[in-house]
Design a protein around this motif. Structure first.
Motif: not given
Length: 399
Positions: A91, A93, A104, A106, A383, A387
């Motif tokens: 992913s 972001g 975001f 994925r 996430d 993050t």
């Protein structure tokens, strides 16, 4: 490459972190938190306002005199990309300085997702994110990468990861390649460590100092935080938890590692192996969509069966969760964390997996009457890795 400073935090850095953690802070609150004079603090705050690191955020409540000016960090001072590299899914972001995700995405990691294709895919999405939000490249402060280990954080290299569907991921200088493709400074850390960083940020108001994060997916990975700091070992072997021996005469998942190790009982691959073994034995009480050649029986089909309350799938997942709970109890009995966060494909497969694992862990925790750690799936869930990777860059900015 690893450009992270190893110096003592500056007063500006300390003030910035304090305001970021609290959200909105007055000068009086900062004076009570740090041993500096009012004039010094005023000067630093004025510098940070001039540099646009901080913004004035209205006035606070009066305690008898003039209402105090409130300060917050400037969310648009810069932007950071957080990137997760995992075996099943990855992913990306885009985050502002308050760690709000602006965009975001994925995607699945399949046999075609070689490093070259992966980097092209990431670079293309980065361009799209910046274009969508009208952000100039000059405002990007870096790319944080949370990846499957083992790896060399200092050299920015993914070393010898296991179970990647595509080839080419061994001894990969991911930071060098990412910088060459995007032009952005890149920083590497184990994905479970960045997941724990992300969850700590999400729970920062609770001031939890001792946490463990365990990821149960294609493999088992763990990270530990003590006194608010990630604990790094001599080597970056985040998958070592998978080789915790829970049965001395038990099986071996592959032709390496320990016999009777946790990963042979509680991992996506162990689950698939067990299901395929049952299928080869001619088990007849399976739904039609599980009546496939053994090599085609995969995790997705088993999750589908579990959600339809198939007894075969339910039995497999509960057994796996039971062993996973034993592994959690072993970790807890050694490290005694305040909070244990669990994540990954197995944990997110169904509530029964999480509930079974936690119940088993609680029953096997020593001093359970006096010591009761908090269990959680985490706030950020899937996430968390990306993050936390962005937070890693944020924490290491030179201020």
């Amino acid at each position: 490459m690893d450009k992270r400073p190893k110096t003592i935090p500056t007063p500006k850095r300390l003030i910035y972190d304090r305001i970021a953690e609290q959200g909105v802070v007055s000068k009086a609150e900062l004076l009570s938190a740090f041993s500096m004079t009012s004039s010094t603090l005023t000067r630093v705050l004025e510098e940070m306002l001039a540099e646009r690191l901080l913004l004035e955020s209205g006035l606070g409540n009066s305690s008898g005199g003039r209402r105090p000016i409130l300060y917050q960090i400037n969310p648009t001072y810069g932007y950071i990309f957080g990137l997760e590299i995992s075996r099943l899914y990855s992913s990306l972001g885009l985050f502002d300085m308050q760690m709000n995700p602006r965009s975001f995405t994925r995607w699945q990691m399949d046999e075609a997702m070689t490093p070259d294709r992966f980097i092209d895919h990431v670079a293309s999405n980065m361009k799209a994110f910046l274009r969508d939000h009208h952000i100039d490249r000059e405002h990007v402060l870096g790319v944080g990468i949370g990846a499957v280990g083992p790896l060399s954080r200092e050299k920015g290299i993914i070393l010898k990861p296991l179970h990647f569907p595509a080839r080419g991921w061994t001894d990969l200088p991911i930071c060098e390649l990412m910088e060459a493709s995007t032009g952005f400074n890149s920083y590497l850390e184990n994905g479970t460590n960045t997941a724990l960083m992300g969850e700590q940020w999400a729970h920062r108001q609770e001031n939890v100092q001792h946490m463990i994060y365990v990821h149960a997916g294609a493999g088992l990975r763990s990270a530990m935080m003590s006194h608010g700091q990630i604990v790094h070992g001599t080597v970056d072997m985040e998958g070592s938890i998978g080789h915790m021996i829970i049965q001395t005469d038990g099986p071996r998942l592959h032709d390496y590692g320990n016999y009777g190790a946790l990963e042979a009982y509680a991992s996506v691959q162990a689950l698939e192996k067990q299901a395929r073994s049952q299928l080869k034995r001619g088990r007849a009480d399976l739904p039609d969509y599980l009546q496939v050649p053994p090599e085609h029986l995969n995790f997705s089909l088993l999750v589908k069966a579990l959600h339809q309350d198939d007894p075969f799938a339910r039995e497999l997942f509960i057994q796996s969760a039971t062993y996973f709970g034993i592994g959690l109890a072993n970790l807890i009995n050694v490290f005694h964390p305040e909070k244990i966060i669990v994540g990954g494909a197995l944990i997110n497969s169904h509530d029964i997996y999480y509930q079974t694992a936690i119940e088993v862990a609680q029953r096997n925790t020593y001093y359970s009457s006096d010591y009761q750690p908090v269990f959680s799936k985490g706030t950020l869930r899937e996430d968390a890795v990306a993050t936390g990777a962005a937070i890693m860059v944020w924490k290491n900015l030179n201020l």
